[in-house]
Design an enzyme around this catalytic site. Structure first.
Site, short mmCIF file in Angstrom:
data_model
loop_
_atom_site.label_atom_id
_atom_site.label_comp_id
_atom_site.label_asym_id
_atom_site.label_seq_id
_atom_site.Cartn_x
_atom_site.Cartn_y
_atom_site.Cartn_z
N SER A 35 0.83 -1.22 0.00
CA SER A 35 0.00 0.00 0.00
C SER A 35 0.85 1.26 0.00
O SER A 35 1.95 1.29 0.58
CB SER A 35 -0.87 -0.02 1.26
OG SER A 35 -1.39 1.26 1.51
N TYR A 69 -1.92 -0.42 10.04
CA TYR A 69 -2.17 -0.96 8.70
C TYR A 69 -0.89 -0.85 7.85
O TYR A 69 -0.44 -1.82 7.24
CB TYR A 69 -3.32 -0.19 8.05
CG TYR A 69 -3.51 -0.51 6.59
CD1 TYR A 69 -3.91 -1.78 6.16
CD2 TYR A 69 -3.27 0.46 5.60
CE1 TYR A 69 -4.07 -2.07 4.81
CE2 TYR A 69 -3.44 0.18 4.26
CZ TYR A 69 -3.84 -1.09 3.87
OH TYR A 69 -3.99 -1.38 2.53
N1 LIG Z 1 -8.46 -0.28 -2.51
C1 LIG Z 1 -7.37 0.46 -2.31
O1 LIG Z 1 -7.34 1.67 -2.62
C2 LIG Z 1 -6.13 -0.15 -1.72
C3 LIG Z 1 -5.03 0.69 -1.47
C4 LIG Z 1 -3.87 0.12 -0.94
C5 LIG Z 1 -3.81 -1.23 -0.68
N2 LIG Z 1 -4.90 -2.02 -0.91
C6 LIG Z 1 -4.78 -3.45 -0.62
O2 LIG Z 1 -5.27 -4.18 -1.73
C7 LIG Z 1 -5.90 -5.40 -1.30
C8 LIG Z 1 -7.31 -5.48 -1.84
O3 LIG Z 1 -8.02 -4.33 -1.38
P1 LIG Z 1 -9.56 -4.10 -1.68
O4 LIG Z 1 -9.75 -2.64 -1.84
O5 LIG Z 1 -10.02 -5.04 -2.73
O6 LIG Z 1 -10.17 -4.52 -0.26
P2 LIG Z 1 -11.48 -5.36 0.11
O7 LIG Z 1 -11.66 -5.18 1.58
O8 LIG Z 1 -12.60 -4.99 -0.79
O9 LIG Z 1 -11.03 -6.84 -0.21
C9 LIG Z 1 -10.27 -7.64 0.67
C10 LIG Z 1 -10.96 -8.97 0.81
O10 LIG Z 1 -10.14 -9.78 1.66
C11 LIG Z 1 -10.99 -10.58 2.45
N3 LIG Z 1 -10.29 -10.97 3.68
C12 LIG Z 1 -9.89 -10.15 4.70
N4 LIG Z 1 -9.33 -10.87 5.68
C13 LIG Z 1 -9.36 -12.17 5.27
C14 LIG Z 1 -8.94 -13.39 5.85
N5 LIG Z 1 -8.42 -13.43 7.07
N6 LIG Z 1 -9.11 -14.54 5.14
C15 LIG Z 1 -9.65 -14.52 3.89
N7 LIG Z 1 -10.11 -13.39 3.31
C16 LIG Z 1 -9.95 -12.23 3.99
C17 LIG Z 1 -12.19 -9.70 2.76
O11 LIG Z 1 -13.36 -10.46 3.07
C18 LIG Z 1 -12.33 -8.89 1.48
O12 LIG Z 1 -13.35 -9.40 0.64
C19 LIG Z 1 -5.80 -5.38 0.22
O13 LIG Z 1 -4.65 -6.12 0.58
C20 LIG Z 1 -5.60 -3.92 0.55
O14 LIG Z 1 -4.95 -3.76 1.78
C21 LIG Z 1 -6.05 -1.51 -1.43
#
Ligand SMILES: NC(=O)c1ccc[n+]([C@@H]2O[C@H](COP(=O)([O-])OP(=O)(O)OC[C@H]3O[C@@H](n4cnc5c(N)ncnc54)[C@H](O)[C@@H]3O)[C@@H](O)[C@H]2O)c1
Length: 356
Positions: free
Chosen positions: A142, A167
């Site tokens: 991130s 985080y």
């Molecule tokens: N969306 C953004 O702008 C952004 C920015 C920086 C980093 N990220 C990273 O990208 C990745 C995806 O983000 P996103 O926006 O799709 O988030 P999201 O929350 O929509 O998707 C993450 C998914 O992971 C699942 N999850 C969480 N803990 C879990 C566990 N213990 N076992 C199995 N599944 C689990 C959740 O149910 C969720 O559906 C994440 O790692 C997030 O930290 C996203």
């Protein structure tokens, strides 16, 4: 290729799977479907790719009725032995690990969830890749790892030893753990530092959805740091394009160094928060009521990605400007909201229909 995508019911995972399937890959989606935000959005995303909600059971496979090459398994990252069995049985070519406890603000109140999913869970994925080798592990880091760094654009060569939220600390830890496994066990890994991803099916806890929701419902929107913020908003199609290019290009195994890579994946064009809000207002066709508030703990004032490393490595070039991206997002948001409303009440609110 046979690809495991964790975080399959999440925003980025869902879009990544759709694209992988369109490109002819065989995909297993993995997600625990946690309640960090409304699970109905997660089930609706899964439904879009052919997974019926009433056919999902813990630790069991569900076949997609839309894509022959897609199956889903509801499993938690904490279940180490089940994950080991899964890797042993499936023999994945590559893994795209997106499942995590996301969100900066939530990590202030719920630190445990971050250790469980992002540290222990990440460790379990690394261990599975070690015992049942894959050609490439791509995982989500991130932009938050840059904390209060002032030198922009943020480069992967900059020091990021001072995270300002748990985080961010877990994401930085993932990069360190991945390097260790790449070094010790020659597992090719690539970390991607995502910069504020937005687009259709986006997360309801993030600014684009919060703002659009407040404007449509004529509620005041909370604007932190009195609006003095900039974000390198990145459209989901560009992110998915980058993930897929990276998945197909593992770091080369070289006896002299670890097969390890790390890239920023952003738009590389920071946008002032107030300009972003203006753009949403324009596409919704209504002016927001605004409440200006101080900075939130853990938040940063600016993000701006230097994307030269990913451009050089795989030819990633973001193509979607804010004007186009916000238009697609707002159109999706309003039609999804109307559908939800109609499903629950059987009536469409005509003022919102007029907006659409
Ligand atoms: N969306 C953004 O702008 C952004 C920015 C920086 C980093 N990220 C990273 O990208 C990745 C995806 O983000 P996103 O926006 O799709 O988030 P999201 O929350 O929509 O998707 C993450 C998914 O992971 C699942 N999850 C969480 N803990 C879990 C566990 N213990 N076992 C199995 N599944 C689990 C959740 O149910 C969720 O559906 C994440 O790692 C997030 O930290 C996203």
């Amino acid at each position: 290729m046979k690809v495991l995508v964790t975080g399959a019911a999440g925003f980025i995972g869902f879009h990544t799977i759709k694209k992988l399937l369109q490109s002819g890959h065989n995909v297993l989606g993995f997600d625990t479907i946690n309640e960090y935000y409304n699970t109905s959005l997660k089930y609706d995303r899964l439904n879009e790719i052919g997974i019926d909600r009433d056919k999902i059971f813990d630790n069991e496979y569900t076949d997609s009725h839309k894509f022959k090459a897609f199956r889903f398994i509801k499993m938690d990252l904490s279940q180490k032995s089940a994950i080991m069995d899964l890797f042993r049985d499936e023999k994945f070519d590559t893994v795209i690990h997106l499942a995590a406890q996301a969100g900066v603000r939530y990590s202030i109140e719920n630190p445990d969830a971050y250790i469980k999913s992002n540290i222990d869970g990440f460790f379990n994925i690394l261990e599975a890749c070690r015992h049942y080798p894959v050609k490439h592990l791509t995982y989500a880091s991130s932009s938050s790892v840059y904390g209060n760094n002032k030198t922009v654009p943020f480069s992967v060569d900059h020091n990021v030893d001072k995270p300002i939220s748990l985080y961010a600390a877990t994401k930085k830890s993932n990069e360190l753990m991945a390097h260790t496994y790449s070094h010790l066990y020659k597992i090719p890994t690539t970390g991607l530092r995502f910069f504020t991803v937005y687009g259709p099916w986006g997360r309801p806890d993030m600014a684009p959805s919060l703002f659009t929701n407040a404007i449509i419902n004529n509620r005041p929107l909370k604007i932190f740091n009195n609006g003095d913020m900039e974000r390198d908003f990145t459209y989901i199609d560009d992110i998915v394009d980058g993930i897929i290019k990276v998945n197909e290009a593992p770091p080369i195994i070289d006896p002299k160094k670890a097969p390890y890579a790390l890239h920023n994946i952003g738009n590389s064009t920071p946008v002032k928060l107030m300009d972003f809000i203006n753009c949403i207002e324009k596409h919704v066709g209504a002016i927001a009521k605004k409440t200006f508030l101080p900075m939130q703990p853990g938040d940063v004032q600016q993000t701006y990605a230097d994307i030269s490393s990913i451009t050089n490595a795989v030819g990633y070039i973001p193509k979607t400007n804010i004007e186009t991206g916000v238009k697609h997002f707002v159109n999706w948001y309003i039609s999804y909201e109307l559908k939800q409303q109609q499903t629950s009440t059987g009536i469409i609110n005509t003022s919102k229909k007029a907006i659409l």
